[in-house]
Write a protein that holds these residues in place. Structure first.
Motif, mmCIF file in Angstrom:
data_model
loop_
_atom_site.group_PDB
_atom_site.id
_atom_site.type_symbol
_atom_site.label_atom_id
_atom_site.label_comp_id
_atom_site.label_asym_id
_atom_site.label_seq_id
_atom_site.Cartn_x
_atom_site.Cartn_y
_atom_site.Cartn_z
ATOM 1 N N ASP A 187 3.831 -5.937 3.967
ATOM 2 C CA ASP A 187 4.469 -4.539 4.060
ATOM 3 C C ASP A 187 5.446 -4.491 2.939
ATOM 4 O O ASP A 187 6.087 -5.339 2.505
ATOM 5 C CB ASP A 187 5.142 -4.512 5.526
ATOM 6 C CG ASP A 187 4.049 -4.429 6.462
ATOM 7 O OD1 ASP A 187 3.036 -3.973 6.308
ATOM 8 O OD2 ASP A 187 4.325 -4.994 7.607
ATOM 9 N N GLY A 188 5.625 -3.266 2.517
ATOM 10 C CA GLY A 188 6.609 -2.904 1.504
ATOM 11 C C GLY A 188 6.334 -1.792 0.528
ATOM 12 O O GLY A 188 5.162 -1.221 0.685
ATOM 13 N N ASP B 214 4.760 1.156 2.344
ATOM 14 C CA ASP B 214 5.505 1.653 3.531
ATOM 15 C C ASP B 214 7.111 1.176 3.275
ATOM 16 O O ASP B 214 7.987 1.416 4.128
ATOM 17 C CB ASP B 214 5.129 1.374 4.960
ATOM 18 C CG ASP B 214 4.992 -0.248 5.101
ATOM 19 O OD1 ASP B 214 5.409 -1.054 4.070
ATOM 20 O OD2 ASP B 214 4.427 -0.596 5.988
ATOM 21 N N GLY B 215 7.397 0.817 2.220
ATOM 22 C CA GLY B 215 8.936 0.468 2.120
ATOM 23 C C GLY B 215 9.417 1.094 0.752
ATOM 24 O O GLY B 215 8.594 1.506 -0.249
ATOM 25 N N THR B 216 10.427 1.092 0.527
ATOM 26 C CA THR B 216 11.102 1.927 -0.581
ATOM 27 C C THR B 216 10.978 1.229 -1.780
ATOM 28 O O THR B 216 11.408 -0.106 -1.779
ATOM 29 C CB THR B 216 12.651 2.459 -0.477
ATOM 30 O OG1 THR B 216 12.594 3.279 0.744
ATOM 31 C CG2 THR B 216 13.247 2.915 -1.687
ATOM 32 N N SER C 176 10.752 -4.013 -7.630
ATOM 33 C CA SER C 176 11.387 -5.300 -6.745
ATOM 34 C C SER C 176 10.241 -5.172 -5.281
ATOM 35 O O SER C 176 10.204 -4.070 -4.577
ATOM 36 C CB SER C 176 12.590 -5.025 -6.356
ATOM 37 O OG SER C 176 13.401 -4.973 -7.607
ATOM 38 N N GLY C 177 9.946 -6.506 -4.821
ATOM 39 C CA GLY C 177 9.129 -6.541 -3.801
ATOM 40 C C GLY C 177 7.792 -6.076 -3.756
ATOM 41 O O GLY C 177 7.327 -5.472 -2.697
ATOM 42 N N GLU C 178 7.200 -5.697 -4.891
ATOM 43 C CA GLU C 178 5.890 -5.270 -4.794
ATOM 44 C C GLU C 178 5.006 -5.822 -4.052
ATOM 45 O O GLU C 178 4.896 -7.043 -3.963
ATOM 46 C CB GLU C 178 5.389 -5.121 -6.511
ATOM 47 C CG GLU C 178 3.810 -4.750 -6.586
ATOM 48 C CD GLU C 178 3.626 -3.377 -6.154
ATOM 49 O OE1 GLU C 178 2.700 -3.151 -5.243
ATOM 50 O OE2 GLU C 178 4.098 -2.506 -6.566
ATOM 51 N N THR C 179 4.009 -5.329 -3.268
ATOM 52 C CA THR C 179 3.260 -5.791 -2.360
ATOM 53 C C THR C 179 1.835 -5.825 -2.628
ATOM 54 O O THR C 179 0.939 -6.619 -2.203
ATOM 55 C CB THR C 179 3.312 -4.947 -0.822
ATOM 56 O OG1 THR C 179 2.905 -3.881 -1.040
ATOM 57 C CG2 THR C 179 4.710 -5.308 -0.393
ATOM 58 N N ASN C 180 1.459 -5.239 -3.759
ATOM 59 C CA ASN C 180 -0.050 -5.151 -4.169
ATOM 60 C C ASN C 180 -0.128 -5.010 -5.817
ATOM 61 O O ASN C 180 -0.159 -3.707 -6.084
ATOM 62 C CB ASN C 180 -0.953 -4.053 -3.523
ATOM 63 C CG ASN C 180 -2.482 -4.162 -3.589
ATOM 64 O OD1 ASN C 180 -2.864 -4.989 -4.532
ATOM 65 N ND2 ASN C 180 -3.198 -3.096 -3.245
ATOM 66 N N TRP C 181 -0.306 -6.046 -6.510
ATOM 67 C CA TRP C 181 -0.408 -5.884 -7.957
ATOM 68 C C TRP C 181 -1.377 -5.429 -8.525
ATOM 69 O O TRP C 181 -1.731 -5.067 -9.678
ATOM 70 C CB TRP C 181 0.229 -7.126 -8.743
ATOM 71 C CG TRP C 181 1.607 -7.603 -8.390
ATOM 72 C CD1 TRP C 181 1.962 -8.439 -7.373
ATOM 73 C CD2 TRP C 181 2.466 -7.021 -8.916
ATOM 74 N NE1 TRP C 181 3.532 -8.352 -7.495
ATOM 75 C CE2 TRP C 181 3.908 -7.765 -8.458
ATOM 76 C CE3 TRP C 181 2.892 -6.344 -10.122
ATOM 77 C CZ2 TRP C 181 5.084 -7.503 -8.867
ATOM 78 C CZ3 TRP C 181 4.064 -6.028 -10.482
ATOM 79 C CH2 TRP C 181 5.231 -6.625 -10.024
#
Length: 123
Positions: A35-36, A61-63, A109-114
């Motif tokens: 998530d993020g 689902d995160g900023t 920052s915090g990328e969840t799917n590159w």
């Protein structure tokens, strides 16, 4: 009897690995960390923007903070700031007269799917 036992054990191990692999593969896409924020970059194709403009959307689902679009060929980047979930911004002003093909990538920052952060445009 001894060879049969080895074959049965090997078959059970392979079946278990196949099951585990299938469950893992369906759990999340390649490059996913959970998530993020999840940036997606596409060609902008909007009226009034140049052919080199790109749209970055946060489908997570995160900023997303510190969102930046990079073009490594000319070492150029555009800072888009913050993207709320579902929000998009367009990055333009890239010089597209230098090449027939341009490669872009977006970071945050915090990328969840590159896996969807890269774009290749042929002009």
């Amino acid at each position: 009897m001894r060879n049969f036992r080895r074959t049965a054990v090997a078959g059970t191990m392979i079946a278990g690995l196949m099951t585990a692999g299938a469950a893992t593969a369906s759990a999340a896409p390649f490059g996913s960390l959970g998530d993020g924020p999840d940036l997606v970059i596409t060609q902008a194709n909007a009226e009034g923007v140049n052919a080199c403009a790109v749209r970055v959307t946060n489908e997570g689902d995160g900023t997303a903070t510190g969102v930046t679009v990079h073009t490594p060929l000319v070492y150029e980047s555009r800072n888009l700031g913050t993207l709320a979930p579902g929000e998009s911004k367009i990055a333009e002003y890239f010089d597209c007269g230098f090449s027939e093909r341009i490669f872009y990538f977006a970071t945050t920052s915090g990328e969840t799917n590159w896996s969807d952060n890269f774009l290749y445009i042929e002009l």
